[in-house]
Design an enzyme around this catalytic site. Structure first.
Site, PDB file in Angstrom:
ATOM      1  CG  ASN A  57      -7.848   1.895  -0.221  1.00 32.37           C
ATOM      2  OD1 ASN A  57      -6.593   1.893   0.119  1.00 32.37           O
ATOM      3  ND2 ASN A  57      -8.896   1.305   0.612  1.00 32.37           N
ATOM      4  CB  CYS A  79      -1.036  -0.021   1.311  1.00 33.56           C
ATOM      5  SG  CYS A  79      -0.083  -0.226   2.817  1.00 33.56           S
ATOM      6  CG  HIS A  89      -4.189   0.668   4.130  1.00 29.43           C
ATOM      7  ND1 HIS A  89      -3.586  -0.168   3.311  1.00 29.43           N
ATOM      8  CD2 HIS A  89      -5.462   1.279   3.622  1.00 29.43           C
ATOM      9  CE1 HIS A  89      -4.134   0.058   2.162  1.00 29.43           C
ATOM     10  NE2 HIS A  89      -4.987   0.833   2.156  1.00 29.43           N
TER      11      HIS A  89
END
Length: 446
Positions: A388, A71, A367
């Protein structure tokens, strides 16, 4: 102090408490049948979180990290790729940079760092807590803006077509297992060499041969990174462009307007051991072996918000780290403190605040995503737009929405371009960092 076991008397008291409230049975049946998330979902909160923002950047489509912990690469590369495609006015909505390229070099550099950490602790016993910590997680996949900076400044970047994803870069479980086994094997060899009175120079020579082996393994899983490539694209006027035989580092230096080294990392960790206004780093933290520690300046939460808003208004995304799994719904793409009625459904109370959750390992930076918009009412934010990296099926075509209250509780760090940062904060960031233990709450959650 004598320990006390679970007795039949205690179990009877538990059962009596549970059965004393008829609502417990009703909610239990609902949760057993449907799961806690669906039963506790607050539909009024869902209705209140709509995708309209007074300040917004059109960054194109979201990306997909697949079954990996990449991520942080995706979040940072989203900032870099937008700077390239926007400045060149590229007529390619799906333009991406190669996450696999960054992935390869991060794995190699982390392998070297792990082996160097083994050498630095080579005189300690296997039972030493730092050696145990290193061996527990030799090559972890997580990372942050500072780690990305080290890789891109050393190796550059390439378009995705120059080094596309492989099976292993989309599902890294087997690769990680192989690398971690090799690292522990190498640790054994190096430590035995030391106990056989080999010199540190000869141990480091052996380490370099180990890295040659790791490079070979990485090529099998990910492919070998290109040394040069042709950069080709068509602009919005239909004009075709080609830059031949360019190196990844030259490509980055020439085309990216975002230079991660120009950013500072601000964190909000309101714990007793980390006063605001000080910089911090972690022992053994990083990926590239050098003399420049990755550091973080701890500030209050309003400072994070104000600087994030300034950067968004300036037309730049904001990479941030958060505890995404708390009070969030993947399908709806909502992060909001009122999203779930957990206390009502479970007939219990959750009383820890942000400081307490961090101190007792109940929260952490798990994250990385990017802010691409914010909704301001009378100059104050009430919701944030989030890009995202879980593909377009999650949230609103891959974008999430975050309430400002959720920001307060679960956003922990942001990367901000120095041009948006007041001079007094720049000066505070320039302090020598206080070195924390590898297991401090400032560290990652894995």
């Amino acid at each position: 102090m004598d320990k006390k076991s679970v007795t039949n008397e205690l179990i009877e008291r538990c059962s009596k408490y549970y059965n004393s409230d008829i609502n417990n049975k009703v909610y239990s049946d609902a949760v057993i049948r449907n799961g806690l998330v669906d039963v506790a979902l607050n539909h009024e909160a869902v209705a209140n979180m709509h995708y309209h923002f007074s300040e917004e950047i059109d960054v194109g489509k979201v990306t997909n990290q697949m079954k990996t912990g990449r991520c942080w690469m995706f979040g940072a590369l989203n900032c870099v790729r937008y700077s390239i495609s926007n400045s060149l006015q590229m007529d390619e909505k799906n333009f991406e940079l190669s996450q696999n390229y960054i992935f390869f070099w991060d794995k190699l550099e982390k392998s070297n760092l792990f082996l160097e950490n083994i050498i630095s602790t080579i005189d300690k016993e296997l039972e030493d807590h730092e050696v145990i910590g290193l061996l527990n997680s030799p090559i972890h996949e997580g990372g942050r803006w500072g780690l990305f900076t080290k890789i891109i400044e050393k190796y550059g970047v390439v378009p995705k077509y120059a080094m596309p994803d492989s099976k292993a870069s989309e599902d890294s479980k087997t690769l990680n297992q192989i690398l971690n086994e090799k690292m522990r094997q190498y640790a054994k060899v190096l430590r035995e060499m030391y106990r056989q009175n080999n010199t540190i120079d000869s141990i480091r020579d052996k380490k370099e041969n180990m890295l040659i082996d790791i490079y070979n393994i990485l090529c099998h899983f990910l492919g070998e990174p290109p040394k040069t490539f042709d950069f080709e694209y068509r602009d919005l006027n239909g004009v075709f462009h080609r830059d031949r035989d360019i190196t990844p580092l030259d490509f980055y230096n020439k085309y990216s307007k975002v230079k991660p080294k120009d950013y500072i990392i601000l964190v909000n960790y309101p714990t007793d051991d980390k006063p605001f206004g000080k910089t911090y780093s972690l022992k053994y933290h990083g990926n590239v072996v050098d003399d420049e520690p990755i550091k973080y300046l701890n500030v209050d939460i309003n400072t994070l918000k104000e600087l994030a808003i300034s950067q968004i208004k300036g037309g730049e995304q904001v990479s941030f780290g958060c505890d995404v799994g708390k009070m969030s719904h993947r399908e709806f793409g909502i992060m909001d403190m009122n999203l779930f009625n957990y206390e009502t459904v479970l007939n219990t109370k959750f009383t820890m605040n942000k400081k307490e959750r961090l101190m007792y390992k109940a929260s952490g930076s798990a994250h990385v995503m990017t802010f691409t918009g914010v909704n301001l009412v009378d100059g104050k934010p009430n919701r944030w737009k989030v890009q995202n990296s879980w593909g377009e099926s999650a949230g609103n075509n891959g974008f999430y929405i975050m309430s400002d209250e959720w920001f307060d509780e679960y956003v922990l760090r942001v990367a901000i371009n120095k041009k948006y940062v007041p001079e007094e904060i720049i000066k505070a960031y320039e302090q020598e960092p206080i070195m924390l233990s590898p297991w401090n709450t400032l560290g990652p959650v894995f």
